[in-house]
Design a protein around this motif. Structure first.
Motif, PDB file in Angstrom:
ATOM      1  N   TYR A   4       0.828  -1.202   0.000  1.00 17.06           N
ATOM      2  CA  TYR A   4       0.000   0.000   0.000  1.00 17.06           C
ATOM      3  C   TYR A   4       0.864   1.254   0.000  1.00 17.06           C
ATOM      4  N   GLY A  27      -3.504   3.743  -9.339  1.00 13.97           N
ATOM      5  CA  GLY A  27      -3.637   2.844  -8.210  1.00 13.97           C
ATOM      6  C   GLY A  27      -5.097   2.718  -7.813  1.00 13.97           C
ATOM      7  N   PHE A  43      -3.795   3.613  -1.330  1.00 13.99           N
ATOM      8  CA  PHE A  43      -3.832   3.011  -2.665  1.00 13.99           C
ATOM      9  C   PHE A  43      -3.122   1.672  -2.670  1.00 13.99           C
ATOM     10  N   GLU A  44      -3.609   0.784  -3.513  1.00 13.63           N
ATOM     11  CA  GLU A  44      -2.811  -0.347  -3.989  1.00 13.63           C
ATOM     12  C   GLU A  44      -2.309   0.057  -5.370  1.00 13.63           C
ATOM     13  N   PRO A  45      -1.010   0.315  -5.534  1.00 15.44           N
ATOM     14  CA  PRO A  45      -0.514   0.790  -6.831  1.00 15.44           C
ATOM     15  C   PRO A  45      -0.760  -0.216  -7.939  1.00 15.44           C
ATOM     16  N   HIS A  46      -1.048   0.297  -9.133  1.00 15.79           N
ATOM     17  CA  HIS A  46      -1.124  -0.572 -10.293  1.00 15.79           C
ATOM     18  C   HIS A  46       0.244  -1.158 -10.581  1.00 15.79           C
ATOM     19  N   ARG A  51       5.469   4.747  -5.723  1.00 14.99           N
ATOM     20  CA  ARG A  51       4.938   5.782  -4.846  1.00 14.99           C
ATOM     21  C   ARG A  51       5.208   7.170  -5.403  1.00 14.99           C
ATOM     22  N   LEU A  54       2.582   7.882  -8.016  1.00 16.23           N
ATOM     23  CA  LEU A  54       1.305   8.198  -7.381  1.00 16.23           C
ATOM     24  C   LEU A  54       1.314   9.620  -6.820  1.00 16.23           C
TER      25      LEU A  54
END
Length: 219
Positions: A4, A27, A43-46, A51, A54
């Motif tokens: 996350y 994300g 977020f759960e990054p794509h 980071r 994002l």
């Protein structure tokens, strides 16, 4: 285990900012906390999104919901699992508050950029306050009464123990500095000649300052 990333955004309308971020960032939004003028988004990054990516995408995306007003951002992570997610959200919120206090509005601050603040932040304010009060005693619990001593201690730590430098910075006589340091040692029960004790005091002073910045940012 899922990773996350958390991003905290200062905005006048958290609901509008949240709507703009959802779907406009690389994300998946998995959690949101709202403060008076702050939004903390988890977020759960794509795949392949970092980071940094994002955090960099947030200002332009959030600004679309607020016109041209500057957007301040704090970012943290990645952290693994549910416990890591909670830590990332705290770190992002603290990065936003302290970053704004140090650098002004309209900037992005990553948690690790806070330098020594990282050693006392990223945990609930109640724990930071407890640490500060345990180390500093009345300097933390009665700051108005001991403001002069707290400032003297801060300058002493920043000057690496140089009495001459503290006296110069505070426009005091060396003997006055000595008297204040003796008083500080008495009420904190710290040995100012001990390197470990000075480190604890330094971290507690950072925590004391950071708490003020966090509380001001939450107002």
């Amino acid at each position: 285990m899922a990773e996350y990333v958390a991003v905290a955004v200062a905005g006048r309308d958290p609901a509008q900012v949240a709507a703009a971020l959802n779907g406009g960032i690389p994300g998946k939004v998995t959690g949101i906390r709202r403060r008076t003028s702050t939004l903390i988004v988890l977020f759960e990054p794509h795949d392949g999104a970092t980071r940094m990516a994002l955090a960099d995408a947030v200002p332009a995306t959030a600004a679309r919901s607020r016109g041209e007003a500057p957007v301040s951002v704090g970012a943290a992570g990645p952290r693994k699992g549910p416990a890591g997610a909670q830590t990332a959200m705290l770190e992002a919120e603290h990065a936003l508050a302290v970053g704004r206090a140090l650098n002004g509005d309209g900037r992005t601050t990553h948690f690790e950029e806070l330098g020594p603040y990282c050693f006392v932040l990223g945990r609930p304010p109640s724990e930071i306050r407890e640490f500060c009060e345990r180390v500093l005693g009345p300097l933390a619990t009665d700051p108005d009464r001991y403001e002069e001593l707290a400032r003297t201690l801060e300058e002493y730590l920043n000057a690496h123990g140089s009495l001459n430098e503290v006296a110069r910075r505070l426009f005091l006589h060396r003997n006055t500095v000595r008297q204040r340091l003796r008083r500080i040692a008495e009420i904190t029960r710290a040995d100012l000649a001990d390197a470990d004790a000075r480190l604890a005091l330094q971290l507690a002073m950072l925590g004391r300052r950071a708490l003020g910045q966090i509380e001001a940012g939450a107002a």
